[in-house]
Design an enzyme around this catalytic site. Structure first.
Site, short mmCIF file in Angstrom:
data_model
loop_
_atom_site.label_atom_id
_atom_site.label_comp_id
_atom_site.label_asym_id
_atom_site.label_seq_id
_atom_site.Cartn_x
_atom_site.Cartn_y
_atom_site.Cartn_z
N HIS A 51 0.80 -1.22 0.00
CA HIS A 51 0.00 0.00 0.00
C HIS A 51 0.83 1.27 0.00
O HIS A 51 0.31 2.34 -0.23
CB HIS A 51 -0.96 0.03 1.20
CG HIS A 51 -0.27 0.42 2.46
ND1 HIS A 51 0.46 -0.47 3.21
CD2 HIS A 51 -0.17 1.62 3.10
CE1 HIS A 51 0.96 0.16 4.26
NE2 HIS A 51 0.61 1.42 4.22
C1 UD1 Z 1 -2.87 5.17 5.31
C2 UD1 Z 1 -1.78 5.63 6.26
C3 UD1 Z 1 -0.73 4.53 6.43
C4 UD1 Z 1 -1.38 3.20 6.79
C5 UD1 Z 1 -2.44 2.86 5.75
C6 UD1 Z 1 -3.14 1.55 6.04
C7 UD1 Z 1 -1.29 8.06 6.29
C8 UD1 Z 1 -0.34 9.10 5.84
N1 UD1 Z 1 -1.10 6.82 5.77
O1 UD1 Z 1 -2.33 5.03 4.01
O2 UD1 Z 1 0.18 4.91 7.45
O3 UD1 Z 1 -0.40 2.18 6.86
O4 UD1 Z 1 -3.40 3.92 5.73
O5 UD1 Z 1 -4.16 1.31 5.14
O6 UD1 Z 1 -2.17 8.34 7.08
N2 UD1 Z 1 -9.20 4.77 0.00
C9 UD1 Z 1 -10.38 4.14 -0.31
N3 UD1 Z 1 -11.14 3.70 0.74
C10 UD1 Z 1 -10.80 3.91 2.03
C11 UD1 Z 1 -9.60 4.55 2.30
C12 UD1 Z 1 -8.80 4.97 1.28
O7 UD1 Z 1 -10.71 3.93 -1.46
O8 UD1 Z 1 -11.55 3.52 2.93
C13 UD1 Z 1 -8.33 5.24 -1.10
C14 UD1 Z 1 -8.17 6.75 -1.05
O9 UD1 Z 1 -9.10 7.35 -1.88
C15 UD1 Z 1 -6.77 6.95 -1.53
C16 UD1 Z 1 -6.07 5.66 -1.23
O10 UD1 Z 1 -7.05 4.70 -0.92
O11 UD1 Z 1 -6.71 7.17 -2.90
C17 UD1 Z 1 -5.10 5.84 -0.11
O12 UD1 Z 1 -5.75 6.24 1.11
P1 UD1 Z 1 -5.02 7.24 2.15
O13 UD1 Z 1 -5.90 7.45 3.32
O14 UD1 Z 1 -4.51 8.42 1.43
O15 UD1 Z 1 -3.72 6.52 2.63
P2 UD1 Z 1 -3.28 4.99 2.73
O16 UD1 Z 1 -2.42 4.68 1.55
O17 UD1 Z 1 -4.43 4.07 3.01
#
Ligand code: UD1
Length: 388
Positions: free
Chosen positions: A223
């Protein structure tokens, strides 16, 4: 004492569950004493990234949901700060408790201190030394602001001392993630692999031609932006998994939304879900992941939490990063994980060596399932000592 604790993203949920239970136990044994409110910032909002964890880990519904959702770092952090300030002004807690290192951790820490509210960080002192990681920035700032820094291991306590944190703020309490692991170990162990696969297979993924019950499997998670967002890193990793690892093993991959989006953007999604040795699952619940981990021949991951769980469960682990904030899990410190970065030659070499290893659990000091109780004790003790 009034405590307001914060969760935002998936890895926070397994850290807050035992903490809330320890508060309930304290209140039960002492006829109250701690008033607790839970705030969810809503950074992770999908049912599979959030709600299932609340249900499975028996976390009460959040008292307040800020519903921040996705966005750039500035958007996530900025919107959380604005919304959280209102909550604090209204609720006036004595303490804000934050866990881990996600954007919610940072945003809420800053606002708590701006409003002169005492701040406690659970999982303090972890350092990768790599400021290009968003989580490292979050960790460093949160620790700098915290009044009570609760560390999972002695290396983390030492990191804080080296940064000049005063001794009275640092307390080694152990790893709260392991409280959740121990609470769920038995229940997870009884889950059936076929059921987990059947219930979580992504739509369109062809049924695996072999069953993980009688065929060894590798468990994959990816991720981190550094592995997923850069095509030159991500594509070779996918090729290695699809063409090399599948020669020896089945591959089970509960896929993070970030990785799924990237596979779709690169036009690789169809090919991936049509590979009969790649079992692509939706993000799975906590107990399902634990069960998959218990049976895996090898883990390939860029997650810090899984590195720790592999250590206690005994799964040989290749960590797809160049550094780690959790060195205690590394082989040279007695753990089971080895850093392989994202260079395919290096990954391949360690992969073949690791396949020859047997499962061998290792348990660092105070990773004993009782960290949350020590945390509640420390909070009560510190609250008596510092008054604003
Ligand atoms: C976040 C945390 C990371 C953790 C990880 C576990 C930060 C900086 N990073 O990273 O430390 O290890 O979570 O999962 O806080 N998305 C969805 N559905 C969701 C959540 C996210 O589709 O429920 C998508 C978002 O639109 C985004 C991507 O997933 O494009 C990443 O989500 P984001 O919250 O930015 O960070 P993570 O990569 O999940």
């Amino acid at each position: 004492m009034k405590i307001l604790s914060v969760v935002g993203a998936r890895p926070n949920f397994m850290k807050i569950a035992p903490f809330i239970r320890a508060i309930e136990k304290h209140n039960h044994e002492n006829e109250g004493g701690i008033q607790h409110l839970l705030v969810h910032t809503g950074q992770h909002y999908d049912v599979r990234m959030s709600k299932v964890f609340f249900k499975a880990l028996n976390i009460p519904d959040p008292d307040i949901n800020l519903e921040i959702g996705s966005g750039s770092h500035a958007e996530q952090i900025g919107y959380t700060m604005v919304a959280f300030e209102k909550v604090l002004l209204e609720q006036k807690p004595d303490w804000v408790v934050v866990v881990g290192d996600v954007n919610a951790t940072l945003s809420c820490s800053v606002i708590a201190k701006k409003l002169n509210i005492k701040l406690c960080h659970i999982e303090a002192g972890l350092r990768s030394g790599d400021m290009s990681m968003p989580e490292e920035i979050n960790r460093v700032i949160t620790d700098r602001l915290s009044d009570l820094l609760l560390t999972p291991d002695l290396l983390s306590s030492e990191n804080l001392r080296n940064e000049g944190t005063s001794e009275e703020k640092i307390h080694f309490v152990g790893n709260i993630m392991i409280d959740t692991l121990e609470d769920n170990r038995k229940w997870s162990g009884d889950l059936k692999l076929e059921t987990i696969i059947k219930e979580n297979l992504v739509a369109g993924c062809i049924n695996p031609k072999r069953s993980p019950v009688d065929f060894s499997y590798a468990l994959i998670t990816l991720h981190r932006p550094s592995n997923v967002d850069d095509e030159e890193v991500f594509v070779p990793l996918i090729k290695f998994l699809s063409n090399e690892v599948t020669k020896d093993l089945l591959v089970i991959w509960p896929i993070h939304p970030r990785a799924r989006k990237q596979l779709i953007n690169l036009g690789l999604w169809e090919r991936t879900i049509n590979n009969p040795s790649l079992i692509i699952l939706e993000p799975v619940g906590y107990q399902e992941m634990l069960r998959l981990n218990m049976g895996a021949k090898i883990m390939l991951t860029d997650s810090g939490g899984l590195q720790e769980e592999c250590c206690v469960l005994g799964t040989p682990c290749l960590t797809l990063r160049w550094n780690t904030e959790r060195p205690i899990t590394l082989r040279e410190k007695g753990g089971l994980s080895v850093l392989v970065g994202n260079n395919i030659d290096r990954i391949q070499k360690e992969y073949f060596h690791t396949l020859t290893l047997n499962r061998l659990p290792s348990r660092p000091k105070l990773w004993d399932g009782h960290t949350a109780e020590r945390i509640v004790e420390k909070l009560i003790e510190t609250d008596k000592r510092i008054r604003y």
